[in-house]
Design an enzyme around this catalytic site. Structure first.
Site, PDB file in Angstrom:
ATOM      1  CB  CYS A  50      -1.210   0.226   1.085  1.00 61.22           C
ATOM      2  SG  CYS A  50      -0.281  -0.140   3.010  1.00 61.22           S
ATOM      3  N   GLY A 191      -9.010 -10.043   3.302  1.00 60.00           N
ATOM      4  CA  GLY A 191      -7.269 -10.708   2.607  1.00 60.00           C
ATOM      5  C   GLY A 191      -6.745 -10.318   4.089  1.00 60.00           C
TER       6      GLY A 191
END
Length: 444
Positions: A50, A191
């Protein structure tokens, strides 16, 4: 070894750009394969998270490889390479090793010391192994970086000082909502990051946890681990209406939570996805607080030092020690082919001279001939012992490659023996952009 790193992270690029460059799934596999197909790349691994996209490669030419990898990053992201260039950093050889070890130890993370990066590097390693883009050079280097990261977390207080993004987000949620126990939390996604979020919520005392995911079975499994319940994805809007705290990280390419799905009221939303899961327009709704990666990048997620400085210093010391040890061992290994070539040549000379002795003195007694052979071999071994031991020891120094080169030159060794270090030309550095290191930086 000529390890090269080309990448961009939260330190060099805004979140909006990272969103565009970030790759996952089939796109990540395609990037791996395309980079490996380049004529100057032998091995490749991509770390895409990310807050970073980094290409690690074992290359034979610096300039050509940097140009090719930068171009491929632009092609796969749709961002012109000219726009990417000012945000890219490049590390080569020694500096590449130091960077990877620092990344694995959590020193380069948005929240310094967070432990998620170890799992992300491990996942990148596993994918490269599965796709056959990894070889001995990167495999050994990455495995060592994982060991360095594990040691850093085991031997220092970096785990306590460096909370994860989820932990930082929940700290901010408490500032807005007050104590979290008694609040209803909604986790969107199932996830690894969503699992971490659910577990962190549970540890914080949140007992009413709902999990929503496109694949309902995965939502059920995650909810069961925290004593929560699962809801079907079609009920997302209804679940949002009853949630006080929302954590979303789905990996979707489009917005999952739109502004018209959120009712204006006291509510905290944490968006850990890249690209965004939650429409930024949500933060304009009365009473609603939205924290995302960009918010954290801008420094709004400061939670105090909490002993971080001391822990970071300890980890930096470990990284420095491990980098020095790795590079010393790697330099020593480079001289091995030269030492082997020297001893092989000496053995061939000894055997040739013994055969010549036998042909010239055929009547020499067998026992005497064996004794002469043993004596000659012992003399040669003793003569070579000190130079080979010393060249291995000297090779561990930054300039140690020159000693192996001197041996090859002095003894006219097999030119196929690989050079320990490939010379590179120094390149001017543009302001604000890392490029090829100087010879001093590369340890030449």
């Amino acid at each position: 070894m000529s390890v090269l790193v080309v990448g961009l992270s939260h330190r060099t690029a805004p979140v909006a750009l990272l969103e565009r460059v970030s790759v996952s799934g089939d796109s990540l596999v395609k990037l791996l394969r395309d980079v490996q197909q380049d004529a100057h790349v032998a091995e490749v691994m991509v770390v895409s998270t990310c807050n970073r996209v980094e290409v690690y490669a074992d290359v034979d030419r610096f300039h050509a490889a940097v140009t090719s990898i930068s171009r491929l990053l632009g092609t796969h992201s749709g961002v012109p390479v000219e726009q990417l260039a000012s945000h890219l950093y490049v590390h080569y050889e020694d500096r590449a090793v130091e960077h990877l070890f620092s990344v694995g130890a959590g020193l380069d993370s948005m929240v310094v010391g967070e432990g998620q990066i170890l799992g992300q590097v491990r996942a990148a390693l596993r994918l490269a192994q599965q796709e056959g883009t990894l070889g001995p050079t990167l495999n050994e280097l990455v495995q060592q970086s994982l060991r360095v990261g594990k040691r850093s977390h085991t031997e220092t207080g970096i785990d306590r000082a460096g909370a994860s993004l989820v932990g930082v987000g929940l700290t901010l949620a408490e500032r807005v909502l007050g104590p979290l126990p008694g609040r209803r939390a909604l986790v969107v996604g199932a996830g690894s990051m969503s699992a971490l979020s659910a577990a962190t919520l549970q540890r914080a005392g949140v007992s009413d946890i709902v999990v929503v995911n496109r694949t309902h079975e995965r939502a059920v499994r995650l909810a069961q681990t925290v004593g929560g319940r699962a809801a079907v994805f079609g009920d997302l809007a209804a679940e949002l209406a009853g949630a006080d705290l929302v954590v979303s990280c789905t990996g979707a390419t489009d917005v999952v939570v739109t502004a018209d799905m959120v009712t204006p009221r006291e509510m905290f939303l944490l968006d850990l996805a890249l690209p965004h899961d939650i429409d930024p327009a949500v933060r304009r709704l009365p009473g609603v607080t939205l924290v995302d990666l960009e918010t954290m990048q801008e420094g709004e997620a400061e939670t105090g030092d909490d002993g971080r400085a001391e822990a970071v210093a300890a980890v930096r010391a470990i990284v420095t020690e491990e980098v020095d040890a790795y590079l010393s061992a790697e330099r020593a290994a480079r001289v091995t082919p030269t030492v082997v070539a020297l001893r092989s040549k000496a053995a061939r000379v000894v055997e040739a001279e013994l055969e010549r002795l036998v042909s010239r003195v055929p009547e020499l007694d067998g026992r005497v001939r064996d004794e002469v052979a043993q004596t000659v071999r012992r003399v040669v071994d003793k003569l070579l012992h000190e130079p080979t031991v010393r060249v291995k020891r000297l090779a561990e120094s930054p300039a140690g490659d020159h000693y192996a080169e001197a041996l090859r030159e002095l003894f006219n060794l097999d030119p196929k023996v690989p050079e320990a270090v490939r010379r590179i030309e120094t390149m001017d550095v543009e302001p604000g952009r890392n490029t090829e290191p100087s010879k001093k930086e590369a340890g030449l």
